[in-house]
Every structure is written in C-alpha cells, then in structure tokens.
Design an enzyme around this catalytic site. Sequence first.
Site, PDB file in Angstrom:
ATOM      1  N   GLY A 116      47.217  77.604  90.060  1.00 11.01           N
ATOM      2  CA  GLY A 116      46.090  77.015  89.334  1.00 11.01           C
ATOM      3  C   GLY A 116      45.212  76.130  90.205  1.00 11.01           C
ATOM      4  O   GLY A 116      44.249  75.524  89.734  1.00 11.01           O
TER       5      GLY A 116
ATOM      6  N   LYS B 237      42.984  93.937  90.809  1.00 14.12           N
ATOM      7  CA  LYS B 237      42.102  94.803  90.051  1.00 14.12           C
ATOM      8  C   LYS B 237      41.875  96.154  90.749  1.00 14.12           C
ATOM      9  O   LYS B 237      41.887  97.212  90.121  1.00 14.12           O
ATOM     10  CB  LYS B 237      40.768  94.079  89.869  1.00 14.12           C
ATOM     11  CG  LYS B 237      39.872  94.824  88.953  1.00 14.12           C
ATOM     12  CD  LYS B 237      38.454  94.601  89.280  1.00 14.12           C
ATOM     13  CE  LYS B 237      37.713  95.806  88.794  1.00 14.12           C
ATOM     14  NZ  LYS B 237      36.355  95.484  88.424  1.00 14.12           N
TER      15      LYS B 237
ATOM     16  N   ASP C  85      29.386  89.699  91.385  1.00 11.54           N
ATOM     17  CA  ASP C  85      28.659  88.945  90.347  1.00 11.54           C
ATOM     18  C   ASP C  85      28.726  87.430  90.549  1.00 11.54           C
ATOM     19  O   ASP C  85      27.902  86.703  89.994  1.00 11.54           O
ATOM     20  CB  ASP C  85      29.191  89.319  88.955  1.00 11.54           C
ATOM     21  CG  ASP C  85      30.704  89.144  88.850  1.00 11.54           C
ATOM     22  OD1 ASP C  85      31.419  89.565  89.781  1.00 11.54           O
ATOM     23  OD2 ASP C  85      31.160  88.569  87.846  1.00 11.54           O
TER      24      ASP C  85
ATOM     25  N   ASP D 286      43.707  86.559  97.601  1.00 10.92           N
ATOM     26  CA  ASP D 286      42.881  86.391  96.402  1.00 10.92           C
ATOM     27  C   ASP D 286      41.561  87.153  96.490  1.00 10.92           C
ATOM     28  O   ASP D 286      40.553  86.709  95.965  1.00 10.92           O
ATOM     29  CB  ASP D 286      42.576  84.897  96.150  1.00 10.92           C
ATOM     30  CG  ASP D 286      43.836  84.075  96.088  1.00 10.92           C
ATOM     31  OD1 ASP D 286      44.810  84.544  95.483  1.00 10.92           O
ATOM     32  OD2 ASP D 286      43.849  82.970  96.655  1.00 10.92           O
TER      33      ASP D 286
ATOM     34  N   GLY E 163      50.121  86.219  93.092  1.00  8.04           N
ATOM     35  CA  GLY E 163      49.868  86.332  91.664  1.00  8.04           C
ATOM     36  C   GLY E 163      48.719  87.292  91.477  1.00  8.04           C
ATOM     37  O   GLY E 163      47.617  87.039  91.959  1.00  8.04           O
ATOM     38  N   HIS E 164      48.995  88.408  90.852  1.00  9.61           N
ATOM     39  CA  HIS E 164      47.932  89.376  90.597  1.00  9.61           C
ATOM     40  C   HIS E 164      47.523  89.257  89.137  1.00  9.61           C
ATOM     41  O   HIS E 164      48.362  89.385  88.258  1.00  9.61           O
ATOM     42  CB  HIS E 164      48.422  90.798  90.845  1.00  9.61           C
ATOM     43  CG  HIS E 164      48.578  91.133  92.290  1.00  9.61           C
ATOM     44  ND1 HIS E 164      48.350  92.380  92.789  1.00  9.61           N
ATOM     45  CD2 HIS E 164      48.922  90.374  93.335  1.00  9.61           C
ATOM     46  CE1 HIS E 164      48.565  92.372  94.097  1.00  9.61           C
ATOM     47  NE2 HIS E 164      48.916  91.164  94.444  1.00  9.61           N
TER      48      HIS E 164
ATOM     49  N   GLY F  63      40.903  89.783  95.013  1.00  6.46           N
ATOM     50  CA  GLY F  63      40.716  90.616  93.824  1.00  6.46           C
ATOM     51  C   GLY F  63      41.472  91.929  93.981  1.00  6.46           C
ATOM     52  O   GLY F  63      41.116  92.943  93.375  1.00  6.46           O
ATOM     53  N   LYS F  64      42.542  91.887  94.780  1.00  9.76           N
ATOM     54  CA  LYS F  64      43.306  93.106  95.044  1.00  9.76           C
ATOM     55  C   LYS F  64      43.921  93.679  93.778  1.00  9.76           C
ATOM     56  O   LYS F  64      43.965  94.886  93.597  1.00  9.76           O
ATOM     57  CB  LYS F  64      44.438  92.821  96.048  1.00  9.76           C
ATOM     58  CG  LYS F  64      43.954  92.473  97.430  1.00  9.76           C
ATOM     59  CD  LYS F  64      45.115  92.286  98.380  1.00  9.76           C
ATOM     60  CE  LYS F  64      46.005  91.124  98.034  1.00  9.76           C
ATOM     61  NZ  LYS F  64      45.364  89.808  98.062  1.00  9.76           N
TER      62      LYS F  64
ATOM     63  N   GLN G   6      48.798  88.655  99.404  1.00  6.90           N
ATOM     64  CA  GLN G   6      48.098  87.729 100.312  1.00  6.90           C
ATOM     65  C   GLN G   6      47.020  88.496 101.107  1.00  6.90           C
ATOM     66  O   GLN G   6      46.605  89.560 100.672  1.00  6.90           O
ATOM     67  CB  GLN G   6      49.074  86.987 101.241  1.00  6.90           C
ATOM     68  CG  GLN G   6      49.994  86.004 100.521  1.00  6.90           C
ATOM     69  CD  GLN G   6      51.292  86.613 100.038  1.00  6.90           C
ATOM     70  OE1 GLN G   6      51.903  87.426 100.684  1.00  6.90           O
ATOM     71  NE2 GLN G   6      51.726  86.213  98.855  1.00  6.90           N
TER      72      GLN G   6
ATOM     73  N   VAL H 107      32.092  94.237  89.876  1.00  6.64           N
ATOM     74  CA  VAL H 107      31.189  93.194  89.364  1.00  6.64           C
ATOM     75  C   VAL H 107      31.804  92.409  88.209  1.00  6.64           C
ATOM     76  O   VAL H 107      31.094  91.788  87.429  1.00  6.64           O
ATOM     77  CB  VAL H 107      29.834  93.808  88.912  1.00  6.64           C
ATOM     78  CG1 VAL H 107      29.031  94.303  90.096  1.00  6.64           C
ATOM     79  CG2 VAL H 107      30.052  94.936  87.897  1.00  6.64           C
ATOM     80  N   GLY H 108      33.122  92.446  88.109  1.00 11.09           N
ATOM     81  CA  GLY H 108      33.771  91.695  87.032  1.00 11.09           C
ATOM     82  C   GLY H 108      35.221  92.101  86.928  1.00 11.09           C
ATOM     83  O   GLY H 108      35.661  93.051  87.584  1.00 11.09           O
TER      84      GLY H 108
HETATM   85  P1  IMP Z   1      53.513  80.252 101.185  1.00 11.02           P
HETATM   86  O1  IMP Z   1      53.321  81.728 101.193  1.00 11.02           O
HETATM   87  O2  IMP Z   1      53.863  79.703  99.823  1.00 11.02           O
HETATM   88  O3  IMP Z   1      54.461  79.800 102.247  1.00 11.02           O
HETATM   89  O4  IMP Z   1      52.107  79.564 101.552  1.00 11.02           O
HETATM   90  C1  IMP Z   1      51.534  79.681 102.849  1.00 11.02           C
HETATM   91  C2  IMP Z   1      50.009  79.796 102.761  1.00 11.02           C
HETATM   92  O5  IMP Z   1      49.680  81.028 102.149  1.00 11.02           O
HETATM   93  C3  IMP Z   1      49.344  78.722 101.899  1.00 11.02           C
HETATM   94  O6  IMP Z   1      48.071  78.449 102.444  1.00 11.02           O
HETATM   95  C4  IMP Z   1      49.185  79.396 100.545  1.00 11.02           C
HETATM   96  O7  IMP Z   1      48.116  78.844  99.807  1.00 11.02           O
HETATM   97  C5  IMP Z   1      48.869  80.817 101.004  1.00 11.02           C
HETATM   98  N1  IMP Z   1      49.233  81.836  99.999  1.00 11.02           N
HETATM   99  C6  IMP Z   1      50.456  82.287  99.701  1.00 11.02           C
HETATM  100  N2  IMP Z   1      50.391  83.242  98.769  1.00 11.02           N
HETATM  101  C7  IMP Z   1      49.095  83.409  98.479  1.00 11.02           C
HETATM  102  C8  IMP Z   1      48.386  84.298  97.614  1.00 11.02           C
HETATM  103  O8  IMP Z   1      48.943  85.137  96.914  1.00 11.02           O
HETATM  104  N3  IMP Z   1      47.021  84.166  97.626  1.00 11.02           N
HETATM  105  C9  IMP Z   1      46.384  83.288  98.416  1.00 11.02           C
HETATM  106  N4  IMP Z   1      46.995  82.454  99.243  1.00 11.02           N
HETATM  107  C10 IMP Z   1      48.343  82.514  99.284  1.00 11.02           C
END
Ligand code: IMP
Length: 422
Positions: free
Chosen positions: A300, A17, A331, A12, A39-40, A14-15, A223, A412-413
């Site tokens: 979420g 973007k 920001d 997470d 999720g991007h 911000g990749k 990730q 910055v956004g």
């Molecule tokens: P899993 O990949 O669903 O097995 O989750 C293993 C760990 O990786 C957990 O702490 C999840 O919250 C974290 N995780 C998996 N995918 C993401 C991602 O895209 N962003 C941030 N954390 C992730």
Amino acid sequence: MNTILVGAQWGDEGKGKIIDVLTEQADIVVRTQGGNNAGHTVYIGPKKYVLHLIPSGILRPGKVCVVGNGVVIDPVSLVGELDGLEKLGVGVTPENLQISETAHVVFPWHRELDAQREVRKGHGRIGTTKRGIGPTYGDKAARVGLRVIDLINEARFTERLRERWKENNDVLQALGAPAVDYDALHREYTAAAARLRPFVTNTVVYLHHSTQRGLNILFEGAQGTFLDIDHGTYPYVTSSNTTAGGACTGSGVPPNRMDRVVGVMKAYTTRVGEGPLPTEDAGISDLLHALGREFGATTGRPRRCGWFDAVVTRHAAMVNGIDELAITNTDGLDTVPVIKVCVGYKVGDQVLRHIPSDIEVFARCVPVYEEFPGWQSPTDGARRWEDLPVNCRHYLLSIAQMTGARLTIASVGPAREQTMLL
Ligand code: IMP
C-alpha cells in the site's frame, strides 16, 4: 509457443494485467522467482483480485498454474491465498495448481532478519517489503534452506526445523529481536504443509513433458529488471533474477525452448523502496497520487513516480532480449501538456547513454530530456489503436523505438477490454 514476460523497469509495470491478456493463449502459466513480495492486481468485471504467489491464470478455467522451483514460498501466506480464492468461488485443485517440491520455504526468522537489517541500515535501507525474501534466498545460497519437499515430509521437517530454529533464534537473540516459539511454529507449518501437500509435485518434469507435447507456456516475471540481483541497481534490488534468464533457472525449462520475450513498461516510471530514480519528479508523483494511482499492491506504499526513462528501458531490452513491448498506464498521462522522456544522463560534463554500474554515479545522474506534446484528452475509452489521439500514438511508438523493441500491446486502463493489440 513459450513466452517469457518481464518487467522492463522497477516492477509494478502493470504486468498482472498483460499476463492476464497473454494467459488467454497459454495452457500453462508459471511463476519462476520472487515470493509474496509481489502483488499482481487483476480486475475481472467489477471484481478486484490481488495475488501474491499464485499466477493470475488461476482465475481462468482450463489453465494450469505452476509455482516453480525458483520461487520462495511462505506456506502460511500461500494457504491464505488459497482460502481467499476459494471464498471468491475460484476452484483450486491439483489439476490447476502445481507447486514445485524444490522451491525454498520462508520462515518467520527470515521476516524478522529482513526487518532487523533494514533498521540497522538506517538511511541506507533498501525499503524491502519485509516478507523475508532476502534472508530466504540467502539461506538457499548458503545451502542451509528448507525446501517444500522437506516441509511436506513430517518426520524430516520436524528434525530439520529444530536445527534451523535453534540457529536462527540464537541470531535473533544476539540482535535483540523477539524469539520464535518452536511449538507454535511447528504447529502452524505442519498444518500449512498438510493443506499444500496435494499440490506439490516435480514441476520440472511436468513442464518438460508439456513442452514436448507442444503446449503453450507463459513464464510470468515478478518485480522488474532493475530489481534483479545481478542486473539491477544493487544493493537496492530484490534477491532473485527478475530478468529473462530467471525464467529458465526458476522453472527448469532450458533457454532453447523459449520462443519470445515480452517486456512490460509503463508510459512513465515508478519505483517503490529506496535507491536511485533519476527521472523522479514531484509534479508527476503528485498528479498520479491525486488520481488515486500508484499505490503498492502488496504494501500500500505510495510509489515514487517520474518521467519515462529510455536509457533504463533500452538496457532492459538488452539484458532480457525483449522482442515485443507492452506499454501500460498510458491514460496516466492524459492531462499532461508536455511529456518528458529521458534520453541520456549528464554526469559532470559527460553525457552517458547507458546506465553506469556504480550506484553512486547512477545516483548523481541528471536526466537529459526530450519533450513530447501531450494529447490532453481521455484515452481510457479507446478500444482500438486508431481510437488513440495522434500525439499519444506518436509518443508510444517513439518510446518503443527508443527502447529498441516492437510495440505490440498498448493499455489504457485496468480492464481487459482497455487493451489494444497492435
Ligand atoms: P524485497 O524483495 O522485499 O527484498 O524488497 C527489495 C526491493 O524490491 C524493495 O525496493 C522493494 O520495494 C522492491 N520490490 C519487491 N517486490 C516488488 C514488487 O513486486 N514490485 C515492486 N517493487 C518490489
């Protein structure tokens, strides 16, 4: 120019973007690991897109997107993504999307086992996304997984599915979990296979030829470094190699064809799921959540937030070989009067300058902070590096220097135009 992009923290960063910005110079964008746990979020004008498996490059005409062999694919979810893109008017054809025939397939029992293991772990749970990622990679390593090439061959699929279904239903039954209905599963997966078949190809050969032709390839990491199965905060990790090496094994493009590694990090730190986060801070979490920031794109869930941790990012620079850095979410710190940066960890009377491998020691680490004066003015309107307040520029350059790589992008956004190339 072949570029590997990785997250330098816990995901997470911000990749999505930065990938979108770098895609402009790329001909091909490749996903090499993970699954729909990622999720991007990409914004184009007023439109917001959340993509899980398909690279965001699909939104740009003329780019080819590849889902590589290292990815684990939930076919039903992928079909949902294709449908969603079509509804938004994005044309997806075998000309702009290729799916590896050797990627492994996620089944409903993988999701159920993921959930069951979490419940059984209780307080020690990982906090997974429950998308079945761990059990699918587990089957791959145990050499009992089904691959896309099996999925799209109806006769072979029917035979192997029954075998896998039987064994997994026995396991589910032993755990007291609901059984999977064979006929419904077979119908659903056969329909998804028919939809995906035109996109399935030998992506390793395609990427090899593209490299020979001198095309520019962007390998987008999902990730982040500390969720890597080998280099992350095990066992609080995901089940793939999220670090730069994963781009090679997950695509079949060798290391000597890679030209640069770009690391993406936030101007602070976040993490979803369980596991140590030494710089976690309630004040900064509350501030960011109150601004409506830091909620997971896939689940979420509110993300845990903390100060920037330079020990962590320096380690990331080391294991990924990060050449260039992109810093996002600058920001988010606009209103903070004094900004802390972790430069070491106190364990007993020792100060560590590196991450301890023992997760229990890491959990006990107390950050040693350096303080930076905040800029206390909005930066989201900045379009050029010179537009940023002096304190902000000083902060960004300092954390890049502590990480040990060259700062080349500051963001910055969420919008494309809120990105400064240095
Ligand atoms: P899993 O990949 O669903 O097995 O989750 C293993 C760990 O990786 C957990 O702490 C999840 O919250 C974290 N995780 C998996 N995918 C993401 C991602 O895209 N962003 C941030 N954390 C992730």
